[in-house]
Design an enzyme around this catalytic site. Sequence first.
Site, PDB file in Angstrom:
ATOM      1  N   ASN A  11       0.884  -1.268   0.064  1.00  0.00           N
ATOM      2  CA  ASN A  11       0.106   0.014  -0.014  1.00  0.00           C
ATOM      3  C   ASN A  11       0.840   1.144   0.010  1.00  0.00           C
ATOM      4  O   ASN A  11       1.465   1.575   1.048  1.00  0.00           O
ATOM      5  CB  ASN A  11      -0.849   0.289   1.239  1.00  0.00           C
ATOM      6  CG  ASN A  11      -1.746   1.238   1.404  1.00  0.00           C
ATOM      7  OD1 ASN A  11      -1.866   1.972   0.289  1.00  0.00           O
ATOM      8  ND2 ASN A  11      -2.181   1.496   2.452  1.00  0.00           N
ATOM      9  N   LYS A  13       0.157   4.292  -0.227  1.00  0.00           N
ATOM     10  CA  LYS A  13      -0.626   5.551   0.332  1.00  0.00           C
ATOM     11  C   LYS A  13      -0.197   6.514  -0.596  1.00  0.00           C
ATOM     12  O   LYS A  13      -0.144   6.435  -1.995  1.00  0.00           O
ATOM     13  CB  LYS A  13      -0.119   5.853   1.684  1.00  0.00           C
ATOM     14  CG  LYS A  13       0.060   4.487   2.690  1.00  0.00           C
ATOM     15  CD  LYS A  13       0.322   4.730   4.121  1.00  0.00           C
ATOM     16  CE  LYS A  13       0.345   3.531   4.847  1.00  0.00           C
ATOM     17  NZ  LYS A  13       0.031   3.785   6.344  1.00  0.00           N
ATOM     18  N   HIS A  97      -9.431   0.749   4.896  1.00  0.00           N
ATOM     19  CA  HIS A  97      -7.939   0.873   5.728  1.00  0.00           C
ATOM     20  C   HIS A  97      -8.296   2.065   6.946  1.00  0.00           C
ATOM     21  O   HIS A  97      -9.271   2.741   6.760  1.00  0.00           O
ATOM     22  CB  HIS A  97      -7.236   1.605   4.694  1.00  0.00           C
ATOM     23  CG  HIS A  97      -5.566   1.861   5.089  1.00  0.00           C
ATOM     24  ND1 HIS A  97      -5.183   2.639   6.185  1.00  0.00           N
ATOM     25  CD2 HIS A  97      -4.762   0.860   4.950  1.00  0.00           C
ATOM     26  CE1 HIS A  97      -4.027   2.436   6.216  1.00  0.00           C
ATOM     27  NE2 HIS A  97      -3.489   1.323   5.652  1.00  0.00           N
ATOM     28  N   GLU A  99      -6.864   4.626   7.790  1.00  0.00           N
ATOM     29  CA  GLU A  99      -6.619   5.864   7.503  1.00  0.00           C
ATOM     30  C   GLU A  99      -8.280   6.487   6.763  1.00  0.00           C
ATOM     31  O   GLU A  99      -8.408   7.662   7.159  1.00  0.00           O
ATOM     32  CB  GLU A  99      -5.518   6.309   6.664  1.00  0.00           C
ATOM     33  CG  GLU A  99      -4.247   6.135   7.496  1.00  0.00           C
ATOM     34  CD  GLU A  99      -2.937   5.402   6.701  1.00  0.00           C
ATOM     35  OE1 GLU A  99      -2.961   5.859   5.345  1.00  0.00           O
ATOM     36  OE2 GLU A  99      -2.196   5.054   7.214  1.00  0.00           O
ATOM     37  N   GLU A 169      -5.095  -5.171  10.797  1.00  0.00           N
ATOM     38  CA  GLU A 169      -4.295  -4.290  10.917  1.00  0.00           C
ATOM     39  C   GLU A 169      -4.461  -3.311  12.176  1.00  0.00           C
ATOM     40  O   GLU A 169      -5.088  -2.447  12.081  1.00  0.00           O
ATOM     41  CB  GLU A 169      -4.265  -3.146   9.517  1.00  0.00           C
ATOM     42  CG  GLU A 169      -3.838  -3.687   8.259  1.00  0.00           C
ATOM     43  CD  GLU A 169      -3.411  -2.559   7.374  1.00  0.00           C
ATOM     44  OE1 GLU A 169      -2.153  -3.025   6.575  1.00  0.00           O
ATOM     45  OE2 GLU A 169      -3.790  -1.654   7.200  1.00  0.00           O
ATOM     46  N   GLY A 175       2.499   2.286  10.654  1.00  0.00           N
ATOM     47  CA  GLY A 175       3.478   3.506  10.225  1.00  0.00           C
ATOM     48  C   GLY A 175       4.077   3.795  11.646  1.00  0.00           C
ATOM     49  O   GLY A 175       4.659   5.113  11.527  1.00  0.00           O
ATOM     50  N   SER A 214       3.593  -2.023  10.131  1.00  0.00           N
ATOM     51  CA  SER A 214       5.284  -1.999  10.319  1.00  0.00           C
ATOM     52  C   SER A 214       6.029  -3.335   9.881  1.00  0.00           C
ATOM     53  O   SER A 214       6.769  -3.667  10.703  1.00  0.00           O
ATOM     54  CB  SER A 214       5.587  -1.540  11.701  1.00  0.00           C
ATOM     55  OG  SER A 214       4.984  -0.413  12.083  1.00  0.00           O
TER      56      SER A 214
HETATM   57  C1  PEP Z   1      -0.615  -0.034   6.039  1.00  0.00           C
HETATM   58  O1  PEP Z   1      -0.649   1.291   5.699  1.00  0.00           O
HETATM   59  O2  PEP Z   1      -1.590  -0.634   5.502  1.00  0.00           O
HETATM   60  C2  PEP Z   1       0.329  -0.224   6.736  1.00  0.00           C
HETATM   61  C3  PEP Z   1       0.456  -1.516   7.194  1.00  0.00           C
HETATM   62  O3  PEP Z   1       1.662   0.568   6.977  1.00  0.00           O
HETATM   63  P1  PEP Z   1       2.928   0.161   7.603  1.00  0.00           P
HETATM   64  O4  PEP Z   1       3.483  -1.009   6.918  1.00  0.00           O
HETATM   65  O5  PEP Z   1       3.667   1.353   7.244  1.00  0.00           O
HETATM   66  O6  PEP Z   1       2.593   0.088   9.134  1.00  0.00           O
END
Ligand code: PEP
Length: 252
Positions: A11, A13, A97, A99, A169, A175, A214
Amino acid sequence: MSKRRPFVAGNWKMNGSRAESAALLDGVKAGVSNASKAEVAVCPPFILIPLAAEKLAGSAVAWGGQNLNVNKSGAFTGEISGPMLKDFGCSYVIVGHSERRSLYGESDATVAEKYGAAQAHGLIPILCVGETLAEREGNQTEAVVARQLDAVLAKHGVASLKNAIIAYEPVWAIGTGKTATPQQAQDVHRFIRERIAKQDKGVADAVRILYGGSMKGSNAGELIGQPDIDGGLIGGASLVADEFLAICRAAD
Ligand code: PEP
């Protein structure tokens, strides 16, 4: 070892110039072969999807969107529909997601609508679920994940998961550089699978549940090695070809 084919999705973003993205797509494409056990996909920003289609056509790497509008077309300024994503060769689209939920106010009902719109237009939704830190600390993790999952199952039925991927997630791990421990992640993945199994054991055994938060090359192997973790949804580390490919290799 899981009987499900591992899946790794990036992803991106809201990141990437055209030149950076071209180099990233070339790097990922060069590192993933048809012999790879893991299925691999990247989800660039909308404006870079034609570039992904051009670069990845005929390769072992698929591509998808990060969001979609539930309508097919019309007066929805700034939006992109399922048929538009499909027209540019997308196979997947991320829905729900964290966000989108937190920054754009997407409710469980909206996410369920988007999931249905994706499937109606031949896209495989990657349905994200996960709790915030406050919810985890308040022992609400299972309740939150169940609520987010149930909103989709109530509207579209458990059989719809035959054409979907789930991503757990934890919001506190996205992040932040803070990864769920393999055991913490496995516990929630098992909870999700068992909840689905109450409705249909065959669907529960087959559905792929990715971990996101992460994930990087150095922790991917241990996470994906858990019995109910079938791959990863990767944010930050998907912007660096070598790091993303290290996760793909761990999933292989
Ligand atoms: C994501 O945005 O779905 C995600 C898992 O981000 P990150 O790997 O940066 O934590």
